[in-house]
Design a protein around this motif. Structure first.
Motif, PDB file in Angstrom:
ATOM      1  N   ALA A 232      42.461  39.065  37.785  1.00  0.00           N
ATOM      2  CA  ALA A 232      43.159  39.437  36.555  1.00  0.00           C
ATOM      3  C   ALA A 232      44.469  40.145  36.859  1.00  0.00           C
ATOM      4  O   ALA A 232      45.491  39.910  36.198  1.00  0.00           O
ATOM      5  N   ALA A 235      46.955  37.649  37.875  1.00  0.00           N
ATOM      6  CA  ALA A 235      47.408  36.835  36.749  1.00  0.00           C
ATOM      7  C   ALA A 235      48.524  37.512  35.965  1.00  0.00           C
ATOM      8  O   ALA A 235      49.319  36.837  35.301  1.00  0.00           O
ATOM      9  N   ARG A 236      48.559  38.830  36.015  1.00  0.00           N
ATOM     10  CA  ARG A 236      49.599  39.562  35.269  1.00  0.00           C
ATOM     11  C   ARG A 236      50.921  39.634  36.023  1.00  0.00           C
ATOM     12  O   ARG A 236      51.930  40.072  35.465  1.00  0.00           O
ATOM     13  N   PRO A 346      48.771  33.303  37.125  1.00  0.00           N
ATOM     14  CA  PRO A 346      49.533  33.416  35.868  1.00  0.00           C
ATOM     15  C   PRO A 346      49.628  32.100  35.097  1.00  0.00           C
ATOM     16  O   PRO A 346      49.746  32.117  33.858  1.00  0.00           O
ATOM     17  N   ARG A 349      46.540  32.082  33.043  1.00  0.00           N
ATOM     18  CA  ARG A 349      46.649  33.071  31.957  1.00  0.00           C
ATOM     19  C   ARG A 349      47.494  32.532  30.804  1.00  0.00           C
ATOM     20  O   ARG A 349      47.192  32.803  29.627  1.00  0.00           O
ATOM     21  N   TYR A 370      39.627  31.133  35.190  1.00  0.00           N
ATOM     22  CA  TYR A 370      40.333  30.984  33.911  1.00  0.00           C
ATOM     23  C   TYR A 370      39.940  32.103  32.950  1.00  0.00           C
ATOM     24  O   TYR A 370      40.804  32.706  32.289  1.00  0.00           O
ATOM     25  N   ALA A 373      41.479  35.459  34.051  1.00  0.00           N
ATOM     26  CA  ALA A 373      42.943  35.527  33.950  1.00  0.00           C
ATOM     27  C   ALA A 373      43.447  35.803  32.538  1.00  0.00           C
ATOM     28  O   ALA A 373      44.592  36.221  32.357  1.00  0.00           O
ATOM     29  N   GLN A 374      42.617  35.591  31.521  1.00  0.00           N
ATOM     30  CA  GLN A 374      43.114  35.610  30.132  1.00  0.00           C
ATOM     31  C   GLN A 374      43.511  37.003  29.644  1.00  0.00           C
ATOM     32  O   GLN A 374      42.952  38.016  30.064  1.00  0.00           O
ATOM     33  N   ASP A 375      44.471  37.004  28.732  1.00  0.00           N
ATOM     34  CA  ASP A 375      44.845  38.206  27.980  1.00  0.00           C
ATOM     35  C   ASP A 375      43.743  38.441  26.940  1.00  0.00           C
ATOM     36  O   ASP A 375      43.517  37.596  26.065  1.00  0.00           O
ATOM     37  N   PRO A 379      43.228  35.457  24.025  1.00  0.00           N
ATOM     38  CA  PRO A 379      42.703  34.610  25.108  1.00  0.00           C
ATOM     39  C   PRO A 379      42.761  33.127  24.778  1.00  0.00           C
ATOM     40  O   PRO A 379      42.738  32.724  23.609  1.00  0.00           O
TER      41      PRO A 379
END
Length: 471
Positions: A232, A235-236, A346, A349, A370, A373-375, A379
């Motif tokens: 995570a 991913a940011r 990313p 994401r 997956y 990685a999501q917000d 998401p």
């Protein structure tokens, strides 16, 4: 705490900060922290076999040996990936039986055992990874090794009637009975193996283990995980080229479906492209709005079935792009080369849909990546094959039959139109499971069971044991 000795077909390069491949990703960080030995093929190919070479990387001794050209062709490309891989992925039509393949597979496992023994200490826990090395415990026992030896299969285990389609199926299962613990990804896999033990070999489970001769083996489910917190965070962090692409899509109001797979016939890639093409036919409003990014790095290109799937996939991508592309919009972006995890995270994401639809898969860590990685505030939606091992845990995803192109197209539409509240609810449930069953939990739970004594005492003759301890 006893040392852990990992044995796998390939030794991971522990100098790299991040790994590629499910096995290396799951094990590398844990090995750096705990220490021990990682033993396997160096990846080098020589004309003749050569001895193992050891080097120390942090707290880990990496012991690797090159393979001869014949060993690569007959052990790795041959028996491992032209017999076991298609057989265990339910593709009997692709199994290529040749006597020399099995002979060399057995010989390489014998050489691995012989080269490994001098590095072992009496209380080491030996953990053998995956289908390349199923006979290894039997070969180690022949050399007098009485260590606790575990085996983990990263790919599916087939049903008994399918396994019986290969001539040496009983021998294959007898290899596994030389381990103290056999770990599998799913309850289905455990059921397939235990049914074989009971129906074909007449064994009975007593006290959580199956006894065969003087030995007993436990068969249990250990679903592999990832490092969700680390992924995570990755991913940011957007590299410049990824950030520019994401900004362009945002300005144009475009959305993205993403698939990430090795180019393998088990991954259902042609069916996936057909489903996306069907989506554009049924929902023309998605033209110039929803694109599909498929990352499919090459693998095992010397096996004929892999060359064929590449040609089929390239033809499908070209056909769909030829039908729908505009001068400023390409429906399918197909990447046939590796993409670094620093870029992949990313990209996952920023994708509205994760499209993970293998025809059969042991686990599939991309599905878990997956989710991680999501917000959490906004998401994306995971569309997942019900035949991926991950579906046993991630049942809050939109589960699909990967052979049904129409169903996959409908699920893509559902994912793209799903309200935010439902996306958040599904993602929260998925993320909780990914966090709980992470890579550390997988490793620690397996080793905890492996370390338990269970009374196996007759792993070798007295002379063999004495020779092993006096090495």
């Amino acid at each position: 705490m006893p040392r852990v000795v990992i044995v796998s077909n390939r030794v991971a390069d522990l100098r790299k900060k991040s790994q590629t491949g499910g096995l290396a990703v799951a094990l590398a960080d844990a090995m750096r922290e705990r220490g021990g030995i990682w033993f396997g093929w160096s990846g080098e190919t020589k004309e003749e076999a050569a001895p193992a070479v050891a080097e120390t990387i942090g707290r880990v001794a990496a012991v690797s040996l090159p393979l001869s050209r014949r060993e690569v062709e007959e052990y790795y490309l041959g028996y491992a990936n032209s017999v076991l891989w298609p057989l265990f992925h339910y593709r009997l039509d692709l199994v290529d039986h040749r006597p020399n393949f099995l002979d060399t597979y057995a010989a390489v496992n014998r050489r691995f055992a012989t080269e490994l023994v001098p590095y072992l200490e009496e209380d080491d826990l030996v953990w053998v990874q995956d289908y390349h090395l199923m006979p290894l415990a039997a070969r180690l026992r022949e050399l007098g090794c009485r260590n606790r030896i575990g085996f983990f299969l990263h790919i599916p285990f087939p049903p008994p009637d399918m396994l019986a389609a290969t001539s040496n199926h009983r021998e294959m299962v007898e290899w596994l009975l030389e381990f103290d613990l056999v770990g599998l990804q799913t309850s289905t896999d455990v059921g397939n193996l235990t049914r074989y033990l009971e129906e074909h070999m007449g064994l009975e489970e007593i006290g959580g283990a199956y006894r065969h001769g003087s030995r007993q083996v436990r068969v249990e489910r250990f679903p592999i995980g990832i490092d969700p917190v680390g992924f995570a965070a990755m991913a940011r962090e957007e590299p410049d080229d990824v950030a520019i692409d994401l900004m362009r899509r945002k300005l144009l109001g475009q959305r993205q479906i993403i698939g990430v797979d090795r180019l393998d016939y088990s991954k259902g890639l042609p069916e996936r492209l057909r489903a996306y093409g069907r989506l554009l036919v049924q929902h023309p409003e998605y033209e110039r709005v929803v694109s599909f990014l498929q990352i499919a790095p090459p693998t095992r290109e010397d096996v004929d079935a892999y060359a064929e799937i590449r040609l089929e996939l390239e033809a499908l991508a070209g056909s769909i792009n030829g039908r729908f592309a505009e001068f400023n919009w390409t429906p399918i972006r197909y990447i046939h080369r590796p993409v670094s995890r620093e870029k992949l995270a990313p990209l996952l994401r920023a994708s509205d849909v994760g499209f993970v639809t293998p025809l059969r898969d042991g686990m599939n860590l991309v599905a878990k990546e997956y989710v991680a990685a999501q917000d959490v505030e906004d998401p994306g939606v995971l569309v997942l094959s019900r035949f991926a091992g991950a579906a046993e845990e991630l049942d809050a995803a939109l589960l699909v039959n990967p052979y049904d192109v129409d169903e996959m197209s409908r699920r893509l539409h559902q994912a793209l139109e799903m309200p935010l509240a439902e996306r958040r609810r599904r993602h929260e449930e998925l993320l909780e499971k990914v966090m709980r069953q992470n890579a550390t939990a997988w490793l620690e739970s397996f080793l905890e069971v492996l370390e338990r004594p269970d009374g196996n005492q007759e792993a070798g003759t007295a002379d063999q044991v004495a020779a092993f301890r006096a090495k």
